[in-house]
Design a protein around this motif. Structure first.
Motif, PDB file in Angstrom:
ATOM      1  N   PRO A 190       4.883   7.604   9.893  1.00  0.00           N
ATOM      2  CA  PRO A 190       4.233   8.115   8.685  1.00  0.00           C
ATOM      3  C   PRO A 190       4.739   9.513   8.344  1.00  0.00           C
ATOM      4  O   PRO A 190       5.152  10.261   9.236  1.00  0.00           O
ATOM      5  CB  PRO A 190       2.753   8.171   9.082  1.00  0.00           C
ATOM      6  N   PHE A 191       4.732   9.851   7.055  1.00  0.00           N
ATOM      7  CA  PHE A 191       5.224  11.151   6.631  1.00  0.00           C
ATOM      8  C   PHE A 191       4.238  11.790   5.659  1.00  0.00           C
ATOM      9  O   PHE A 191       3.405  11.122   5.050  1.00  0.00           O
ATOM     10  CB  PHE A 191       6.598  11.032   5.963  1.00  0.00           C
ATOM     11  N   SER A 192       4.354  13.089   5.538  1.00  0.00           N
ATOM     12  CA  SER A 192       3.526  13.840   4.600  1.00  0.00           C
ATOM     13  C   SER A 192       4.026  13.614   3.181  1.00  0.00           C
ATOM     14  O   SER A 192       5.224  13.735   2.912  1.00  0.00           O
ATOM     15  CB  SER A 192       3.585  15.337   4.947  1.00  0.00           C
ATOM     16  N   ALA A 205       0.829  -1.206   0.000  1.00  0.00           N
ATOM     17  CA  ALA A 205       0.000   0.000   0.000  1.00  0.00           C
ATOM     18  C   ALA A 205       0.866   1.260   0.000  1.00  0.00           C
ATOM     19  O   ALA A 205       0.600   2.219  -0.744  1.00  0.00           O
ATOM     20  CB  ALA A 205      -0.928   0.002   1.210  1.00  0.00           C
ATOM     21  N   ILE A 206       1.919   1.255   0.837  1.00  0.00           N
ATOM     22  CA  ILE A 206       2.814   2.419   0.898  1.00  0.00           C
ATOM     23  C   ILE A 206       3.567   2.569  -0.415  1.00  0.00           C
ATOM     24  O   ILE A 206       3.708   3.680  -0.952  1.00  0.00           O
ATOM     25  CB  ILE A 206       3.801   2.281   2.075  1.00  0.00           C
ATOM     26  N   ARG A 207       4.056   1.447  -0.933  1.00  0.00           N
ATOM     27  CA  ARG A 207       4.819   1.486  -2.189  1.00  0.00           C
ATOM     28  C   ARG A 207       3.973   2.047  -3.332  1.00  0.00           C
ATOM     29  O   ARG A 207       4.444   2.850  -4.139  1.00  0.00           O
ATOM     30  CB  ARG A 207       5.322   0.079  -2.536  1.00  0.00           C
ATOM     31  N   GLU A 208       2.703   1.641  -3.380  1.00  0.00           N
ATOM     32  CA  GLU A 208       1.824   2.108  -4.456  1.00  0.00           C
ATOM     33  C   GLU A 208       1.531   3.598  -4.329  1.00  0.00           C
ATOM     34  O   GLU A 208       1.518   4.327  -5.328  1.00  0.00           O
ATOM     35  CB  GLU A 208       0.528   1.304  -4.451  1.00  0.00           C
ATOM     36  N   LEU A 225      13.799   5.366   4.584  1.00  0.00           N
ATOM     37  CA  LEU A 225      12.490   5.443   5.234  1.00  0.00           C
ATOM     38  C   LEU A 225      12.439   4.437   6.371  1.00  0.00           C
ATOM     39  O   LEU A 225      12.907   3.305   6.224  1.00  0.00           O
ATOM     40  CB  LEU A 225      11.363   5.126   4.242  1.00  0.00           C
ATOM     41  N   SER A 226      11.857   4.842   7.490  1.00  0.00           N
ATOM     42  CA  SER A 226      11.745   3.915   8.609  1.00  0.00           C
ATOM     43  C   SER A 226      10.560   4.270   9.486  1.00  0.00           C
ATOM     44  O   SER A 226      10.219   5.442   9.636  1.00  0.00           O
ATOM     45  CB  SER A 226      13.026   3.938   9.454  1.00  0.00           C
ATOM     46  N   ALA A 227       9.946   3.242  10.069  1.00  0.00           N
ATOM     47  CA  ALA A 227       8.868   3.464  11.026  1.00  0.00           C
ATOM     48  C   ALA A 227       9.444   3.818  12.388  1.00  0.00           C
ATOM     49  O   ALA A 227       8.726   4.240  13.285  1.00  0.00           O
ATOM     50  CB  ALA A 227       7.999   2.212  11.133  1.00  0.00           C
ATOM     51  N   PHE A 281       7.563  14.646   1.486  1.00  0.00           N
ATOM     52  CA  PHE A 281       8.363  13.617   0.822  1.00  0.00           C
ATOM     53  C   PHE A 281       8.724  14.048  -0.596  1.00  0.00           C
ATOM     54  O   PHE A 281       9.889  13.968  -1.012  1.00  0.00           O
ATOM     55  CB  PHE A 281       7.584  12.298   0.795  1.00  0.00           C
ATOM     56  N   LEU A 282       7.741  14.531  -1.352  1.00  0.00           N
ATOM     57  CA  LEU A 282       8.000  14.974  -2.728  1.00  0.00           C
ATOM     58  C   LEU A 282       8.960  16.161  -2.746  1.00  0.00           C
ATOM     59  O   LEU A 282       9.814  16.261  -3.637  1.00  0.00           O
ATOM     60  CB  LEU A 282       6.689  15.342  -3.420  1.00  0.00           C
ATOM     61  N   ALA A 283       8.830  17.043  -1.770  1.00  0.00           N
ATOM     62  CA  ALA A 283       9.730  18.200  -1.710  1.00  0.00           C
ATOM     63  C   ALA A 283      11.168  17.745  -1.484  1.00  0.00           C
ATOM     64  O   ALA A 283      12.107  18.284  -2.083  1.00  0.00           O
ATOM     65  CB  ALA A 283       9.292  19.143  -0.597  1.00  0.00           C
TER      66      ALA A 283
END
Length: 232
Positions: free
Chosen positions: A104-106, A12-15, A80-82, A110-112
């Motif tokens: 979790p991250f925004s 789900a996260i990867r997608e 990335l890590s929990a 992340f894109l920025a």
């Protein structure tokens, strides 16, 4: 089109990450394990950025980072890590990662960060350097801006893009005490969201590479409570 490798075992996260990166205009390759990622990385390289989850089945993200960094000094790496433990962050940055985010991250943040890392990596790629770029000389060190290689007494020292940019900043400011925030802004950009401690980790890594005795540095000097100073 810039290429991104996303390694995340949670589908789900990867997608979601992959979808948003594609919507942002990136060519995205995905892998659910480190072993799969290494195959993709070798078959489809060069990549501009690799996004690596730490908790992976089989080989973990730290080992994957080390493998990718050995293969390429230029690819940007985001871990990335929990987990939010400081030790995980320090370890990831120490073995060659350029940035670190805790889940979790925004997605917007992340894109920025990906955008900033891509700009930094591609701006400093050897093939994009102007033909009239020269060499910066400081004592026994020579920083070749065409090949993006640092030489010490004529011997090449492999640096990551981040490490090379820090050395450029030092060479441009010999003997000047640079506050950590100035180094952060000069290398990672003024809109960087991360911790200033990333500077300290990269300085520690640089000392291991260029100092005769990293524990008693003669070139990258600490200015206590402030930052660092370069001595040739």
């Amino acid at each position: 089109m810039r290429k991104i490798l996303v390694v995340e075992d949670e589908e789900a996260i990867r997608e979601v990450v992959g979808l948003n990166l594609r919507m942002a205009g990136y060519e995205v390759y995905e892998a659910a394990s480190a072993e799969e990622a290494l195959t993709v990385f070798k078959e489809c390289k060069p990549f501009d950025v690799a996004v690596l989850d730490i908790m992976l089945p089989g080989m973990n993200g730290f080992s994957l980072c080390e493998n990718i960094r050995r293969d390429s000094a230029t690819v940007g790496i985001i871990m990335l890590s929990a987990k939010s433990q400081e030790t995980d962050k320090i370890r990831g940055l120490s073995i060659g990662a350029d940035d670190y985010m805790t889940k979790p991250f925004s997605i917007s943040e992340f894109l920025a960060r990906v955008d900033a890392l891509v700009r930094r990596v591609t701006h400093n790629a050897p093939e994009e350097q102007a033909e009239d770029d020269g060499r910066m000389v400081s004592g026994v060190f020579v920083l070749d801006q065409k090949s993006r290689v640092l030489y010490k007494n004529g011997q090449p020292i492999d640096l990551t893009q981040v490490e090379f940019q820090i050395m450029e900043l030092f060479f441009a400011n010999p003997g000047v005490a640079l506050v950590r925030e100035k180094i952060l802004e000069g290398v990672w950009g003024e809109n960087y969201f991360g911790d200033v401690k990333i500077v300290d980790v990269n300085i520690r890594r640089l000392r291991m590479k260029i100092e005769d005795e990293p524990s008693a540095p003669k070139h990258i000097m600490t200015v206590w409570g402030y930052g660092y100073r370069w001595n040739s």
